[in-house]
Scaffold this motif. Structure first.
Motif, PDB file in Angstrom:
ATOM      1  N   GLY A 272       0.725  -1.096  -0.131  1.00 45.76           N
ATOM      2  CA  GLY A 272      -0.087  -0.120   0.053  1.00 45.76           C
ATOM      3  C   GLY A 272       0.826   1.203  -0.124  1.00 45.76           C
ATOM      4  N   PHE A 273       2.318   1.147   0.252  1.00 40.07           N
ATOM      5  CA  PHE A 273       2.752   2.329   0.199  1.00 40.07           C
ATOM      6  C   PHE A 273       4.113   2.270  -0.683  1.00 40.07           C
ATOM      7  N   PRO A 274       4.312   3.302  -1.469  1.00 41.62           N
ATOM      8  CA  PRO A 274       5.261   3.208  -2.729  1.00 41.62           C
ATOM      9  C   PRO A 274       6.654   2.891  -2.238  1.00 41.62           C
ATOM     10  N   PHE A 275       6.889   3.367  -1.081  1.00 39.93           N
ATOM     11  CA  PHE A 275       8.452   3.327  -0.766  1.00 39.93           C
ATOM     12  C   PHE A 275       8.467   1.581  -0.192  1.00 39.93           C
ATOM     13  N   THR A 276       7.467   0.882   0.343  1.00 41.53           N
ATOM     14  CA  THR A 276       7.535  -0.579   0.858  1.00 41.53           C
ATOM     15  C   THR A 276       7.314  -1.474  -0.148  1.00 41.53           C
ATOM     16  N   LYS A 277       6.491  -1.114  -1.456  1.00 47.76           N
ATOM     17  CA  LYS A 277       6.292  -2.109  -2.285  1.00 47.76           C
ATOM     18  C   LYS A 277       7.231  -2.812  -2.828  1.00 47.76           C
ATOM     19  N   PHE A 278       8.422  -2.446  -2.997  1.00 46.67           N
ATOM     20  CA  PHE A 278       9.487  -3.221  -3.284  1.00 46.67           C
ATOM     21  C   PHE A 278       9.758  -4.624  -2.672  1.00 46.67           C
ATOM     22  N   LEU A 279       9.408  -4.612  -1.316  1.00 49.15           N
ATOM     23  CA  LEU A 279       9.644  -5.429  -0.262  1.00 49.15           C
ATOM     24  C   LEU A 279       8.846  -6.581  -0.551  1.00 49.15           C
ATOM     25  N   MET A 280       7.584  -6.411  -1.681  1.00 48.55           N
ATOM     26  CA  MET A 280       6.920  -7.754  -1.793  1.00 48.55           C
ATOM     27  C   MET A 280       7.709  -8.525  -2.998  1.00 48.55           C
ATOM     28  N   GLY A 281       8.944  -8.219  -3.480  1.00 46.42           N
ATOM     29  CA  GLY A 281       9.547  -8.946  -4.402  1.00 46.42           C
ATOM     30  C   GLY A 281      10.120 -10.103  -4.113  1.00 46.42           C
ATOM     31  N   ALA A 282      10.682 -10.803  -5.304  1.00 43.64           N
ATOM     32  CA  ALA A 282      11.127 -12.045  -4.870  1.00 43.64           C
ATOM     33  C   ALA A 282      12.377 -12.026  -4.206  1.00 43.64           C
ATOM     34  N   ASP A 283      13.025 -11.057  -4.159  1.00 45.22           N
ATOM     35  CA  ASP A 283      14.333 -10.881  -3.606  1.00 45.22           C
ATOM     36  C   ASP A 283      14.231 -10.777  -1.878  1.00 45.22           C
ATOM     37  N   TYR A 284      13.009 -10.503  -1.490  1.00 47.83           N
ATOM     38  CA  TYR A 284      12.817 -10.391  -0.149  1.00 47.83           C
ATOM     39  C   TYR A 284      11.778 -11.229   0.372  1.00 47.83           C
ATOM     40  N   CYS A 285      11.576 -12.371  -0.456  1.00 42.13           N
ATOM     41  CA  CYS A 285      10.858 -13.436  -0.388  1.00 42.13           C
ATOM     42  C   CYS A 285       9.386 -13.073  -0.207  1.00 42.13           C
ATOM     43  N   TYR A 286       9.062 -12.100  -1.245  1.00 45.73           N
ATOM     44  CA  TYR A 286       7.730 -11.612  -1.422  1.00 45.73           C
ATOM     45  C   TYR A 286       6.983 -11.027   0.138  1.00 45.73           C
ATOM     46  N   GLY A 287       8.042 -10.370   0.937  1.00 42.16           N
ATOM     47  CA  GLY A 287       7.778  -9.502   1.898  1.00 42.16           C
ATOM     48  C   GLY A 287       7.833 -10.380   3.166  1.00 42.16           C
ATOM     49  N   LEU A 288       7.902 -11.767   3.069  1.00 43.46           N
ATOM     50  CA  LEU A 288       7.908 -12.505   4.331  1.00 43.46           C
ATOM     51  C   LEU A 288       8.991 -12.479   5.291  1.00 43.46           C
TER      52      LEU A 288
END
Length: 371
Positions: A272-288
């Motif tokens: 929901g936030f433009p500056f945390t959206k990248f955390l949902m990427g595969a590099d971060y295990c989809y935010g897990l």
């Protein structure tokens, strides 16, 4: 002669027995303790919250935070946060009900939910007052001793302590690089490691525990200690029911549900936030992984007395997000908005609890008044 004059002066110019001055002094000291203890319980949490929020805003400009929240933030995700936050209270109410049933205290599920809703709402005002209120509320509604209900509450919170330890071990296992970065990057992380590695600290802990047991043994035959022992026995009965009650597996799954909600309420907000959206990427295990680190940090921050976590919770979330390159202003805005959403659902559920209690109390009084 001096003692007599002192007694006369302390008694408003009238003569009093030799022990009168001591009695007056005792009453004054008792009155001071009666007023000072609640004042400290109120001042310390409020003081911690104010100090930490001030520190937060000293690191992040408030105007910039507002500007961040005005650009491309999808506030609909906060509804998911509020849903999971509310469900954690429902799971907690059901889990507490299992413990209460185990000690012979049978309370309707709705009443248990109301006790949890009200407790979290009251904790926004003063740290710990909600826990005391929910025990008193259930004790009065069920007609059982308060100490036995407190015992189940101790067991409830002890389960949370075990979960935090498990969460710490899991995070150290799967996200150790992030924890190492926190230790290297922040002085508080280095201080924690030094504190834990200090043998003198553990020696003081062992000495303190030994001294406590020695004092209990010395004063075991005193009247006040027998009262303490009786209350402790009731608390122990309420606590040990975790190991003797039926439906242990249901208790386990409800605990998973509580902490799953705690985890998800933060994780669902990343997109929901433009500056945390990248955390949902595969590099971060989809935010897990970031979600796990954030959940650990904010959970441990609740050990600091504060009003509903305001201050410690926000700073813990900022620390967690900063490990992934998110700026202080953005992290502060994210943390403040998420805390505000949690506070909002707590206030709404607290209002529901108040209305429920007023209605049911009125019905109980009418039922009692009938011949």
């Amino acid at each position: 002669m001096t003692t007599d004059n002192t007694n006369i002066a302390a008694n408003g110019g009238k003569s009093c027995p030799a022990g009168g001055a001591h009695e007056i002094e005792h009453r004054v000291w008792a009155d001071m303790k009666r007023w000072l203890s609640p004042a400290l319980r109120f001042v310390v949490p409020i003081g911690c919250s104010v100090a930490l929020v001030w520190w937060l805003f000293s690191k992040a400009n408030f105007h910039d935070m507002v500007q961040v929240l005005h650009h491309n933030v999808q506030y609909g995700y906060l509804l998911l946060l509020m849903f999971f936050n509310g469900m954690s209270y429902v799971f907690r109410a059901r889990r507490w009900g299992l413990q209460l049933d185990g000690v012979g205290v049978h309370v309707p599920f709705t009443t248990l939910c109301v006790s949890i809703f009200g407790a979290y709402a009251l904790n926004l005002l003063m740290s710990g007052v909600g826990e005391a209120w929910r025990c008193i509320f259930i004790s009065r509604r069920s007609g059982v001793s308060l100490s036995r209900v407190v015992g189940t509450d101790v067991g409830d919170r002890s389960s949370d302590g075990v979960c935090v330890i498990f969460l710490l071990l899991l995070t150290l296992l799967v996200a150790h690089k992030d924890i190492d970065l926190f230790i290297q990057h922040y002085a508080i992380g280095r201080d924690v490691v030094k504190f834990a590695d200090n043998p003198w600290m553990w020696a003081c802990v062992a000495l303190g525990v030994s001294l406590l047991f020695w004092l209990v043994h010395i004063f075991r035959n005193y009247k006040f200690m027998k009262k303490v022992d009786g209350c402790a026995h009731d608390i122990w009965v309420g606590f040990k029911v975790i190991f003797t009650m039926p439906h242990k597996w249901l208790y386990f799954w409800l605990t998973i549900g509580i902490w799953g909600c705690y985890y998800l309420q933060n994780w669902v907000c990343f997109p929901g936030f433009p500056f945390t959206k990248f955390l949902m990427g595969a590099d971060y295990c989809y935010g897990l992984l970031p979600g796990l680190v954030a959940c650990l940090f904010v959970s441990m921050s609740m050990a600091i007395p504060s009003s509903g976590g305001l201050g410690p919770w926000n700073l813990a979330m900022m620390f967690a997000l900063s490990l992934y390159g998110i700026g202080q202003t953005e992290a502060a805005a994210f943390a403040m908005l998420l805390w505000a959403a949690q506070a909002l659902i707590q206030v709404l559920l607290g209002i529901f609890s108040l209305i429920y209690i007023m209605i049911t109390d009125k019905k109980r009084k009418c039922a009692t008044a009938k011949p």
